[in-house]
Design a protein around this motif. Structure first.
Motif, mmCIF file in Angstrom:
data_model
loop_
_atom_site.group_PDB
_atom_site.id
_atom_site.type_symbol
_atom_site.label_atom_id
_atom_site.label_comp_id
_atom_site.label_asym_id
_atom_site.label_seq_id
_atom_site.Cartn_x
_atom_site.Cartn_y
_atom_site.Cartn_z
ATOM 1 N N UNK A 142 0.602 -1.174 0.285
ATOM 2 C CA UNK A 142 0.002 0.028 0.191
ATOM 3 C C UNK A 142 0.990 0.674 -0.358
ATOM 4 N N UNK A 143 -0.066 2.229 0.118
ATOM 5 C CA UNK A 143 0.733 3.210 0.341
ATOM 6 C C UNK A 143 1.844 4.131 1.140
ATOM 7 N N UNK A 144 2.058 3.044 2.402
ATOM 8 C CA UNK A 144 2.910 3.198 3.494
ATOM 9 C C UNK A 144 4.260 2.051 2.716
ATOM 10 N N UNK A 145 4.097 1.841 1.730
ATOM 11 C CA UNK A 145 4.903 0.552 2.306
ATOM 12 C C UNK A 145 6.415 1.111 1.217
ATOM 13 N N UNK A 146 7.634 -0.188 1.281
ATOM 14 C CA UNK A 146 8.311 0.370 0.275
ATOM 15 C C UNK A 146 8.387 0.172 -1.601
ATOM 16 N N UNK A 147 8.408 1.226 -2.010
ATOM 17 C CA UNK A 147 9.234 1.382 -3.420
ATOM 18 C C UNK A 147 9.498 -0.151 -3.841
ATOM 19 N N UNK A 148 8.880 -1.052 -5.134
ATOM 20 C CA UNK A 148 9.043 -1.957 -5.630
ATOM 21 C C UNK A 148 9.484 -1.290 -7.166
ATOM 22 N N UNK A 149 10.353 -1.929 -7.597
ATOM 23 C CA UNK A 149 10.414 -1.526 -9.519
ATOM 24 C C UNK A 149 10.686 -2.659 -9.981
ATOM 25 N N UNK A 150 9.763 -3.069 -11.018
ATOM 26 C CA UNK A 150 9.328 -3.865 -11.816
ATOM 27 C C UNK A 150 9.694 -3.507 -13.674
ATOM 28 N N UNK A 151 9.577 -4.778 -14.240
ATOM 29 C CA UNK A 151 9.668 -4.796 -15.874
ATOM 30 C C UNK A 151 11.288 -4.360 -16.071
ATOM 31 N N UNK A 152 11.569 -4.943 -16.110
ATOM 32 C CA UNK A 152 13.534 -4.972 -16.336
ATOM 33 C C UNK A 152 13.876 -4.870 -17.948
ATOM 34 N N UNK A 153 12.713 -5.329 -18.852
ATOM 35 C CA UNK A 153 12.928 -5.721 -20.554
ATOM 36 C C UNK A 153 13.890 -4.380 -20.879
ATOM 37 N N UNK A 154 13.574 -3.235 -20.804
ATOM 38 C CA UNK A 154 15.044 -2.353 -21.264
ATOM 39 C C UNK A 154 16.100 -1.705 -20.333
#
Length: 461
Positions: A142-154
């Motif tokens: 949710x909004x208070x959680x850490x950021x997770x990055x996705x989609x590493x195709x580029x």
């Protein structure tokens, strides 16, 4: 009722998302509690072959990443279709935020700092994302959680081959967020991710993209010399320190941005420590004459880093082997494998690139599917993988490339030149009347290649 489809022990559930290049489905596995997602590239008629190549990049990169800012990977595979299984991040992306813009400056700084934390974790593992945008930024829990990055195709990984750069000459990315050096074909600079984050913060703060949504290459390159309106001109409540940070991220020269994502996060969390300069006080864009100076006078051009400056030099030679999958006999297949093995015995640190040219028509449109409805590009990749399996090389030393081109010889020569191939191996075809009159592909490559060429011939009995 038919049984659910199963791939490598993962039972496929419903589709949860259809993106521009891939599809996400729920999956379950008895050994992994989940929740899990399986990602598969889109392979329908007319799909861009870059979708398959970028998917291969993600298959190499994601399993190597660790930490709270990336989804955990549970496996990858290539058959019956390419796939990646990863943890499902509950919490959603930043994409819905676009429905309620502009955002409060304090919230923008908070989002920017958390995203910079995630980028710092990624950059410390030798990976540059190169496609930072709201849909690729998730909040764990949710909004208070850490950021997770996705989609590493580029993405670009320092210790892995860059298939996107090797096979495509045009830059790939999301145009509104693409850094100037990325638009110029320079991949692998962590500062490119800081530029994209600066675009995102500007957009969230003002409700406007700093450089619009360019549709042409000329418009994309305009950000090399075209400055956006300062945020304070659009949002008077924007504090000078936040404008200073955002405009520093948007500097055309990577050297003028923050030295690291960690330093950017620090500034966003410590406004009092931000050194205010001319950027902080600006209330209007530069004049036309100033922009024209930057456009046409070399001394005003940004000093973009060379490709070699951002990533370590490769210390091993590249051996490319070109395969004619349609006409290659078992004897030629075996002979080519034997030759590659001999070269590897002499140059044990070499990387092998397996090439095949999928010929395209010059005038009429091409079908991306074969008679059985399978994606031609993907089928060629699978055939290359099956051929190269006996080499038993790790994936960072063995790559597979399907080059779509009108002429085979030209495609092989361009690949060898653009990617600094050291040794090129290909098989000689049986001489027919056409080859005697027009010349062979092997002869053309041997004549014009910028590297050592070995032509393998099978004795006919």
């Amino acid at each position: 009722m038919s049984a659910p489809k199963v791939i490598a022990g993962f039972t496929l559930g419903p589709v949860v998302h259809r993106g521009g290049m891939a599809v996400l489905r729920e999956v379950t596995h008895p050994e992994h509690p989940g929740p899990l997602l399986m990602k598969m590239p889109k392979l329908a008629e007319g799909e861009d072959p870059a979708a398959i190549v970028s998917f291969e990049m993600e298959q190499m990169i994601l399993p190597r990443l660790t930490g709270p800012h990336v989804p955990k990977c549970y496996g990858t595979g290539h058959e019956p279709t390419p796939w990646i299984v990863m943890e499902r991040i509950h919490g959603g992306s930043l994409l819905p935020y676009l429905k309620r813009l502009p955002r409060d400056p304090a919230e923008v700084a908070h989002i920017g700092a958390m995203t910079a934390d995630a980028l710092d974790g990624l950059h410390r593992q030798g990976v540059v994302h190169l496609d930072i945008k709201p849909s690729n930024i998730l909040r764990r829990g949710g909004e208070d959680g850490p950021v997770v990055l996705v989609d590493f195709g580029l993405s670009r990984a320092a210790m892995l081959p860059d298939l996107m750069e090797e096979e495509f000459r045009l830059p790939y990315g999301t145009a509104p967020y693409m850094a100037p050096e990325q638009a110029m074909g320079i991949r692998g600079d962590p500062a490119s991710d800081l530029f994209a984050l600066g675009v995102l913060m500007y957009f969230f703060l003002t409700g406007r993209r700093p450089f619009g949504d360019p549709q042409r290459m000329s418009d994309l390159k305009r950000r090399l010399w075209w400055d956006p309106p300062p945020p304070r001109a659009l949002v008077p409540d924007c504090p000078p320190w936040l404008q200073e940070v955002i405009l520093r991220c948007l500097e055309p020269s990577p050297e003028k941005r923050h030295a690291s994502a960690a330093q950017l996060a620090f500034d966003l969390r410590n406004p009092g420590a931000v050194a205010l300069g001319p950027r902080a006080e600006r209330l209007r864009r530069d004049s036309w004459t100033r922009r024209l100076q930057r456009r046409f006078h070399p001394e005003f051009q940004p000093q973009l880093r060379r490709k070699a400056a951002a990533l370590p030099q490769r210390d091993a030679p590249i051996v490319a082997v070109a395969l004619d999958l349609e006409a290659m006999s078992p004897a030629m297949s075996s002979a080519l494998l034997d030759m590659v093995g001999r070269v590897l015995a002499i140059r044990p640190n070499a990387r092998v690139a397996c090439l095949n040219v999928l010929r395209t028509n010059l005038l009429r449109p091409d079908s991306t599917l074969d008679r059985e409805g399978r994606n031609k590009h993907l089928q060629r990749l699978l055939e290359l993988r099956h051929w190269s399996a006996p080499l038993a090389l790790p994936e960072y030393r063995l790559t597979h490339h399907v080059l779509e081109a009108v002429t085979e010889g030209g495609a092989i020569l361009e690949y060898a030149s653009q990617n600094r191939v050291d040794h090129l191996i290909l098989g000689a075809k049986t001489a027919g009347i056409t080859q005697r009159m027009l010349g062979s592909i092997a002869g053309e490559v041997a004549r014009d290649a910028p590297c050592t060429v070995t032509i393998v011939r099978v004795r006919e009995f």
